[in-house]
Design a protein around this motif. Structure first.
Motif, PDB file in Angstrom:
ATOM      1  N   PRO A  84       0.938  -1.378  -0.204  1.00  0.00           N
ATOM      2  CA  PRO A  84      -0.107  -0.078  -0.071  1.00  0.00           C
ATOM      3  C   PRO A  84       0.843   1.295   0.072  1.00  0.00           C
ATOM      4  CG  PRO A  84      -0.133  -1.226   2.122  1.00  0.00           C
ATOM      5  CD  PRO A  84       0.692  -2.016   1.036  1.00  0.00           C
ATOM      6  N   GLN A  85       1.873   1.276   0.604  1.00  0.00           N
ATOM      7  CA  GLN A  85       2.859   2.437   0.525  1.00  0.00           C
ATOM      8  C   GLN A  85       3.213   3.004  -0.829  1.00  0.00           C
ATOM      9  OE1 GLN A  85       3.488  -0.295   2.361  1.00  0.00           O
ATOM     10  NE2 GLN A  85       5.731  -1.094   1.772  1.00  0.00           N
ATOM     11  N   ASP A  86       3.602   1.844  -1.635  1.00  0.00           N
ATOM     12  CA  ASP A  86       3.816   2.033  -3.021  1.00  0.00           C
ATOM     13  C   ASP A  86       2.972   2.816  -3.681  1.00  0.00           C
ATOM     14  OD1 ASP A  86       6.001   0.520  -2.230  1.00  0.00           O
ATOM     15  OD2 ASP A  86       5.712  -0.829  -3.888  1.00  0.00           O
ATOM     16  N   VAL A  87       1.508   2.599  -3.569  1.00  0.00           N
ATOM     17  CA  VAL A  87       0.516   3.370  -4.156  1.00  0.00           C
ATOM     18  C   VAL A  87       0.509   4.698  -3.751  1.00  0.00           C
ATOM     19  CG1 VAL A  87      -1.947   3.134  -4.496  1.00  0.00           C
ATOM     20  CG2 VAL A  87      -0.900   1.210  -4.373  1.00  0.00           C
ATOM     21  N   ILE A  88       0.476   4.895  -2.453  1.00  0.00           N
ATOM     22  CA  ILE A  88       0.538   6.226  -1.848  1.00  0.00           C
ATOM     23  C   ILE A  88       1.729   7.225  -2.457  1.00  0.00           C
ATOM     24  CG2 ILE A  88       0.912   7.891   0.144  1.00  0.00           C
ATOM     25  CD1 ILE A  88      -1.810   6.317  -0.118  1.00  0.00           C
ATOM     26  N   GLU A  89       2.904   6.496  -2.547  1.00  0.00           N
ATOM     27  CA  GLU A  89       4.010   7.121  -3.119  1.00  0.00           C
ATOM     28  C   GLU A  89       3.849   7.600  -4.655  1.00  0.00           C
ATOM     29  OE1 GLU A  89       8.971   6.507  -3.354  1.00  0.00           O
ATOM     30  OE2 GLU A  89       7.575   5.017  -2.687  1.00  0.00           O
ATOM     31  N   TYR A  90       3.344   6.731  -5.458  1.00  0.00           N
ATOM     32  CA  TYR A  90       3.073   6.884  -6.712  1.00  0.00           C
ATOM     33  C   TYR A  90       1.889   8.207  -6.958  1.00  0.00           C
ATOM     34  CZ  TYR A  90       2.362   6.396 -11.719  1.00  0.00           C
ATOM     35  OH  TYR A  90       2.328   6.562 -12.899  1.00  0.00           O
ATOM     36  N   ALA A  91       1.011   8.047  -6.205  1.00  0.00           N
ATOM     37  CA  ALA A  91       0.094   9.253  -6.007  1.00  0.00           C
ATOM     38  C   ALA A  91       0.700  10.622  -5.948  1.00  0.00           C
ATOM     39  CB  ALA A  91      -1.025   8.755  -4.946  1.00  0.00           C
ATOM     40  N   ALA A  92       1.533  10.588  -4.649  1.00  0.00           N
ATOM     41  CA  ALA A  92       2.343  11.986  -4.199  1.00  0.00           C
ATOM     42  C   ALA A  92       3.177  12.456  -5.643  1.00  0.00           C
ATOM     43  CB  ALA A  92       3.054  11.849  -3.189  1.00  0.00           C
ATOM     44  N   GLN A  93       3.822  11.378  -6.267  1.00  0.00           N
ATOM     45  CA  GLN A  93       4.509  11.734  -7.352  1.00  0.00           C
ATOM     46  C   GLN A  93       3.486  12.287  -8.478  1.00  0.00           C
ATOM     47  OE1 GLN A  93       6.764   8.423  -8.783  1.00  0.00           O
ATOM     48  NE2 GLN A  93       6.919   9.100 -10.975  1.00  0.00           N
ATOM     49  N   LEU A  94       2.637  11.560  -8.809  1.00  0.00           N
ATOM     50  CA  LEU A  94       1.654  12.304  -9.654  1.00  0.00           C
ATOM     51  C   LEU A  94       1.230  13.650  -9.739  1.00  0.00           C
ATOM     52  CD1 LEU A  94      -0.679   9.393 -10.734  1.00  0.00           C
ATOM     53  CD2 LEU A  94       1.166  10.113 -11.986  1.00  0.00           C
ATOM     54  N   LEU A  95       0.988  13.875  -8.316  1.00  0.00           N
ATOM     55  CA  LEU A  95       0.880  15.432  -7.651  1.00  0.00           C
ATOM     56  C   LEU A  95       1.963  16.460  -7.717  1.00  0.00           C
ATOM     57  CD1 LEU A  95      -1.882  14.614  -5.149  1.00  0.00           C
ATOM     58  CD2 LEU A  95      -2.307  15.476  -7.421  1.00  0.00           C
ATOM     59  N   GLY A  96       3.056  15.769  -7.745  1.00  0.00           N
ATOM     60  CA  GLY A  96       4.267  16.583  -7.778  1.00  0.00           C
ATOM     61  C   GLY A  96       4.777  16.985  -6.367  1.00  0.00           C
ATOM     62  N   VAL A  97       4.320  16.207  -5.421  1.00  0.00           N
ATOM     63  CA  VAL A  97       4.439  16.580  -4.165  1.00  0.00           C
ATOM     64  C   VAL A  97       5.328  15.548  -3.364  1.00  0.00           C
ATOM     65  CG1 VAL A  97       2.105  17.842  -3.900  1.00  0.00           C
ATOM     66  CG2 VAL A  97       2.304  15.507  -3.198  1.00  0.00           C
ATOM     67  N   LYS A  98       5.856  15.987  -2.068  1.00  0.00           N
ATOM     68  CA  LYS A  98       6.715  14.898  -1.480  1.00  0.00           C
ATOM     69  C   LYS A  98       5.653  13.902  -0.911  1.00  0.00           C
ATOM     70  CE  LYS A  98      10.151  15.019   2.301  1.00  0.00           C
ATOM     71  NZ  LYS A  98      10.883  15.826   3.307  1.00  0.00           N
ATOM     72  N   PRO A  99       6.341  12.770  -0.926  1.00  0.00           N
ATOM     73  CA  PRO A  99       5.372  11.665  -0.132  1.00  0.00           C
ATOM     74  C   PRO A  99       5.255  11.628   1.181  1.00  0.00           C
ATOM     75  CG  PRO A  99       7.322  10.701  -1.139  1.00  0.00           C
ATOM     76  CD  PRO A  99       7.332  12.170  -1.776  1.00  0.00           C
ATOM     77  N   PRO A 100       4.406  11.145   2.018  1.00  0.00           N
ATOM     78  CA  PRO A 100       4.372  11.140   3.287  1.00  0.00           C
ATOM     79  C   PRO A 100       5.293  10.259   4.156  1.00  0.00           C
ATOM     80  CG  PRO A 100       2.423   9.891   2.777  1.00  0.00           C
ATOM     81  CD  PRO A 100       3.231  10.642   1.489  1.00  0.00           C
ATOM     82  N   PRO A 101       5.928  10.619   5.184  1.00  0.00           N
ATOM     83  CA  PRO A 101       7.238   9.858   5.756  1.00  0.00           C
ATOM     84  C   PRO A 101       6.788   8.397   5.999  1.00  0.00           C
ATOM     85  CG  PRO A 101       6.038  11.050   7.385  1.00  0.00           C
ATOM     86  CD  PRO A 101       5.536  11.568   6.157  1.00  0.00           C
ATOM     87  N   GLU A 102       7.515   7.380   5.930  1.00  0.00           N
ATOM     88  CA  GLU A 102       7.303   6.158   6.302  1.00  0.00           C
ATOM     89  C   GLU A 102       6.892   5.900   7.818  1.00  0.00           C
ATOM     90  OE1 GLU A 102      10.530   3.614   4.848  1.00  0.00           O
ATOM     91  OE2 GLU A 102       9.880   3.860   2.759  1.00  0.00           O
ATOM     92  N   GLU A 103       6.127   4.969   8.140  1.00  0.00           N
ATOM     93  CA  GLU A 103       5.703   4.860   9.460  1.00  0.00           C
ATOM     94  C   GLU A 103       5.723   3.318   9.709  1.00  0.00           C
ATOM     95  OE1 GLU A 103       2.172   6.655  11.361  1.00  0.00           O
ATOM     96  OE2 GLU A 103       1.793   7.452   9.200  1.00  0.00           O
ATOM     97  N   PRO A 104       6.648   2.695  10.822  1.00  0.00           N
ATOM     98  CA  PRO A 104       6.476   1.286  10.979  1.00  0.00           C
ATOM     99  C   PRO A 104       5.290   0.886  11.666  1.00  0.00           C
ATOM    100  CG  PRO A 104       8.445   2.398  11.783  1.00  0.00           C
ATOM    101  CD  PRO A 104       7.568   3.440  11.485  1.00  0.00           C
ATOM    102  N   PHE A 105       4.762  -0.319  11.156  1.00  0.00           N
ATOM    103  CA  PHE A 105       3.565  -0.457  11.325  1.00  0.00           C
ATOM    104  C   PHE A 105       3.205  -1.042  12.793  1.00  0.00           C
ATOM    105  CE2 PHE A 105       0.656  -4.397  12.295  1.00  0.00           C
ATOM    106  CZ  PHE A 105      -0.498  -3.942  12.023  1.00  0.00           C
ATOM    107  N   GLU A 106       4.215  -1.137  13.414  1.00  0.00           N
ATOM    108  CA  GLU A 106       4.285  -1.859  14.881  1.00  0.00           C
ATOM    109  C   GLU A 106       4.072  -0.191  15.565  1.00  0.00           C
ATOM    110  OE1 GLU A 106       8.393  -2.280  13.552  1.00  0.00           O
ATOM    111  OE2 GLU A 106       6.510  -2.743  12.856  1.00  0.00           O
ATOM    112  N   ASP A 107       4.544   0.771  15.045  1.00  0.00           N
ATOM    113  CA  ASP A 107       4.499   2.190  15.999  1.00  0.00           C
ATOM    114  C   ASP A 107       3.381   2.899  15.679  1.00  0.00           C
ATOM    115  OD1 ASP A 107       7.031   1.090  17.095  1.00  0.00           O
ATOM    116  OD2 ASP A 107       8.176   2.402  15.552  1.00  0.00           O
ATOM    117  N   ALA A 108       2.631   2.677  14.377  1.00  0.00           N
ATOM    118  CA  ALA A 108       1.507   3.361  13.934  1.00  0.00           C
ATOM    119  C   ALA A 108       0.169   3.279  14.948  1.00  0.00           C
ATOM    120  CB  ALA A 108       1.254   3.126  12.468  1.00  0.00           C
ATOM    121  N   GLU A 109      -0.152   4.465  15.053  1.00  0.00           N
ATOM    122  CA  GLU A 109      -1.435   4.537  15.788  1.00  0.00           C
ATOM    123  C   GLU A 109      -2.622   4.522  14.787  1.00  0.00           C
ATOM    124  OE1 GLU A 109      -2.014   7.957  18.237  1.00  0.00           O
ATOM    125  OE2 GLU A 109      -0.092   7.741  19.368  1.00  0.00           O
ATOM    126  N   LEU A 110      -3.473   3.241  14.848  1.00  0.00           N
ATOM    127  CA  LEU A 110      -4.249   2.933  13.773  1.00  0.00           C
ATOM    128  C   LEU A 110      -5.742   2.622  14.514  1.00  0.00           C
ATOM    129  CD1 LEU A 110      -2.367   0.452  11.680  1.00  0.00           C
ATOM    130  CD2 LEU A 110      -3.110   2.926  11.157  1.00  0.00           C
TER     131      LEU A 110
END
Length: 287
Positions: free
Chosen positions: A214-240
């Motif tokens: 899923p992170q690859d999809v977000i990174e490509y979407a950011a690329q299409l928009l010409g913006v910096k992708p969001p930072p990577e978050e380790p799953f074990e540390d992410a608040e979900l």
């Protein structure tokens, strides 16, 4: 009546199917729980119906085709709860009934491949409800049932671009995590192909050719928009939320050969890159 579709739980995927069928002269009725939605349905060329047996029954008795999009709840399948005796009564008269399920019925494959012959071993409550619902529909004698197991749905209005623009998109990294996905226009063309070539009892996986993290999809979407992708978050540390975390409980690659070999489908968007480019173009054209 020929070319008459009753759409139960008329939502996002059904809307795109209707866009293909209405210009071909199909009569379509779609259910909603809100009178406020009637105008939008009429604008699509669809007769709006409230989620009410008395409103639905005349259409059910005259429909040639039925699409069931309403998902199960903790109390079971809402369509069967409302209409099961009526569906049983008209089962052998229908030409086609399509039930929209999910690839979540397969559970976790630890990143391996699954197809329509894979045992159904869901690991989430949502998946277990779907397995039960599939079985409940399959138990109706004489019903021309077709089950469509959908991967993650995206399309105009359901792409990642709004979140990327707002800065709320996230790149959650869980090593080995793989998802399959499907563009809504490809869902619509598979449904139409099945309606033209019914095969009662068939089940089909609906996904593209390119399972991806899923992170690859977000990174490509950011690329299409010409913006910096969001930072990577380790799953074990992410608040979900529990719901968000449950999506990471399963990892699998879904095979889609059956829609190609049996229905003759050529995917419009065989990977998320071509799909996201089309979504962005459609959203920008609609602005």
């Amino acid at each position: 009546m020929e070319k008459t579709l009753l759409s139960l739980g008329h939502g996002y995927s059904a809307t795109y199917l209707a866009k293909r069928l209405v210009p071909q002269g199909w009569r379509i009725a779609g259910t909603t729980r809100e009178v406020d939605n009637f105008g939008a349905l009429r604008a699509q060329g669809i007769t709006p119906l409230l989620w009410d047996r008395d409103a639905i029954l005349p259409w059910l008795e005259n429909a040639s085709h039925v699409l069931v999009s309403a998902g199960p709840t903790e109390t079971g399948d809402p369509t069967l709860a409302l209409l099961k005796p009526d569906i049983v009564a008209c089962a052998e008269r229908l030409k086609w009934l399509g039930y929209l399920s999910t690839t979540g019925v397969y559970g976790d494959a630890d990143g391996d491949w699954v197809d329509e012959t894979t045992p159904l071993t869901p690991s989430t409550e949502r998946g277990r409800r779907r397995v039960h619902a599939e079985a409940s529909w399959a138990a109706i004698p004489g019903l021309p049932l077709h089950i469509f197991r959908l991967a993650g749905i995206y399309g105009p209005g359901r792409g990642p671009f709004a979140k990327v623009r707002r800065g709320t998109a996230r790149r959650i990294i869980k090593p080995g995590q793989i998802f399959s996905r499907i563009h809504v226009e490809d869902i619509a063309q598979v449904l139409e192909a099945s309606m033209l070539h019914p095969d009662p009892g068939a089940a089909y996986n609906l996904c593209d050719d390119d399972p991806a993290p899923p992170q690859d999809v977000i990174e490509y979407a950011a690329q299409l928009l010409g913006v910096k992708p969001p930072p990577e978050e380790p799953f074990e540390d992410a608040e979900l939320t529990p719901m968000a975390r449950s999506f990471y409980a399963e990892s699998k690659r879904v095979r889609n050969e059956r829609i190609k070999t049996e229905l003759g489908v050529t995917l419009l968007y065989p990977d998320y890159r071509t799909g996201l480019k089309a979504v962005l173009a459609a959203e920008e054209a609609a602005e």
